[in-house]
Design a protein around this motif. Structure first.
Motif, PDB file in Angstrom:
ATOM      1  N   THR A  50       0.798  -1.227   0.000  1.00 46.57           N
ATOM      2  CA  THR A  50       0.000   0.000   0.000  1.00 46.57           C
ATOM      3  C   THR A  50       0.831   1.277   0.000  1.00 46.57           C
ATOM      4  N   THR A  51       2.146   1.156   0.198  1.00 45.82           N
ATOM      5  CA  THR A  51       2.996   2.344   0.316  1.00 45.82           C
ATOM      6  C   THR A  51       4.101   2.304  -0.732  1.00 45.82           C
ATOM      7  N   PRO A  52       4.238   3.360  -1.538  1.00 49.39           N
ATOM      8  CA  PRO A  52       5.322   3.366  -2.526  1.00 49.39           C
ATOM      9  C   PRO A  52       6.685   3.482  -1.853  1.00 49.39           C
ATOM     10  N   GLY A  53       7.705   2.956  -2.538  1.00 47.45           N
ATOM     11  CA  GLY A  53       9.059   2.978  -2.002  1.00 47.45           C
ATOM     12  C   GLY A  53       9.584   1.570  -1.819  1.00 47.45           C
ATOM     13  N   LYS A  54      10.759   1.464  -1.200  1.00 50.65           N
ATOM     14  CA  LYS A  54      11.372   0.159  -0.958  1.00 50.65           C
ATOM     15  C   LYS A  54      10.947  -0.356   0.415  1.00 50.65           C
ATOM     16  N   THR A  55      10.449  -1.591   0.458  1.00 52.82           N
ATOM     17  CA  THR A  55      10.048  -2.229   1.705  1.00 52.82           C
ATOM     18  C   THR A  55      10.876  -3.486   1.906  1.00 52.82           C
ATOM     19  N   SER A  56      11.480  -3.613   3.096  1.00 51.88           N
ATOM     20  CA  SER A  56      12.300  -4.780   3.419  1.00 51.88           C
ATOM     21  C   SER A  56      11.483  -5.784   4.228  1.00 51.88           C
ATOM     22  N   PHE A  57      11.682  -7.059   3.947  1.00 52.88           N
ATOM     23  CA  PHE A  57      11.007  -8.132   4.680  1.00 52.88           C
ATOM     24  C   PHE A  57      12.044  -9.102   5.244  1.00 52.88           C
ATOM     25  N   ARG A  58      11.705  -9.676   6.397  1.00 56.66           N
ATOM     26  CA  ARG A  58      12.498 -10.779   6.933  1.00 56.66           C
ATOM     27  C   ARG A  58      11.592 -11.641   7.801  1.00 56.66           C
ATOM     28  N   VAL A  59      11.978 -12.882   8.012  1.00 55.98           N
ATOM     29  CA  VAL A  59      11.213 -13.803   8.849  1.00 55.98           C
ATOM     30  C   VAL A  59      12.122 -14.360   9.935  1.00 55.98           C
ATOM     31  N   ALA A  60      11.510 -14.771  11.036  1.00 49.50           N
ATOM     32  CA  ALA A  60      12.277 -15.305  12.159  1.00 49.50           C
ATOM     33  C   ALA A  60      11.556 -16.506  12.759  1.00 49.50           C
ATOM     34  N   TYR A  61      12.339 -17.424  13.286  1.00 48.30           N
ATOM     35  CA  TYR A  61      11.831 -18.620  13.971  1.00 48.30           C
ATOM     36  C   TYR A  61      12.421 -18.619  15.374  1.00 48.30           C
ATOM     37  N   GLU A  62      11.552 -18.705  16.392  1.00 47.84           N
ATOM     38  CA  GLU A  62      12.025 -18.596  17.773  1.00 47.84           C
ATOM     39  C   GLU A  62      12.698 -19.865  18.274  1.00 47.84           C
ATOM     40  N   GLY A  63      12.362 -21.004  17.684  1.00 46.24           N
ATOM     41  CA  GLY A  63      12.963 -22.257  18.116  1.00 46.24           C
ATOM     42  C   GLY A  63      12.211 -22.904  19.266  1.00 46.24           C
TER      43      GLY A  63
END
Length: 206
Positions: free
Chosen positions: A83-96
């Protein structure tokens, strides 16, 4: 008798991958974030584990977007509306857990472009130019695309007025109909000369 007691084996190390498809899109389009959680030793996918998805507008400060669970083969996938123009960074995490150690994916960047805005034309018509105090004035208008005159529905139009050349005040806000029209009835409480105007702020498309 000599007995050797060894400590229990620690949690198994994991690897978490991420990818975005597509990595370039327009505002209003959907991006699919997917990847796999697997044990480093052997590479087998780890099922039924919760993955935390986060995003960042600057690649530094990440905010939680939601969670998704891994499939029987360790993969995960979720759709994100951009929904927002520009560069968007994504990452995922696993707590273990007690069996598998936590891990965090690399960062993937999606470039979101804003569509070129179309010019608009907004009309305003008063039902009378002179009438007696206590009567009601009907204000109507239509919001259209300037090129081609296509009507624009579901758009918020603000109606303002000024009496005897004074300051402008808000009179009403109306949403255009399916035919691009809006309407409002005004019953002035004080005699005088009134000016009316309507404004549309626009959005990513208009």
């Amino acid at each position: 008798a000599m007995v050797t007691v060894t400590p229990p084996a620690g949690p198994k190390a994991t690897n978490l991958t991420i990818r975005a498809q597509p990595q370039t899109c327009s505002v209003g389009e959907t991006v699919t974030i997917s990847g796999k959680l697997a044990a480093i030793d052997g590479g087998a996918g780890i099922p039924a584990q919760m993955i935390l998805l986060s995003s960042s507008p600057d690649g530094t400060t990440f905010s939680k977007l939601g969670t998704v669970f891994t499939a029987p083969n360790g993969t995960y996938s979720t759709a994100v509306l951009m929904t927002t123009p520009g560069k968007t960074s994504f990452r995922v995490a696993y707590e273990g857990n007690s069996t598998y150690s936590g891990s965090t994916s690399p960062v993937v960047v999606v470039d979101v472009t804003a569509p070129q805005q179309k010019a608009t034309t907004l009309s305003l018509t008063a039902s009378n130019t002179t009438f007696t105090l206590g009567k009601t004035l009907n204000l109507t208008g239509t919001l259209r695309e300037t090129q081609g005159s296509k009507v624009i529905p579901n758009a918020l139009v603000a109606i303002r007025y000024s009496r005897d050349g004074g300051a402008w005040g808000m009179l009403a806000q109306k949403v255009t109909s399916e035919t691009g029209m809006y309407a409002f009835d005004h019953t002035p409480s004080v005699a005088g000369t009134y000016q009316y105007r309507a404004t549309y702020q626009g959005d990513t498309l208009y």
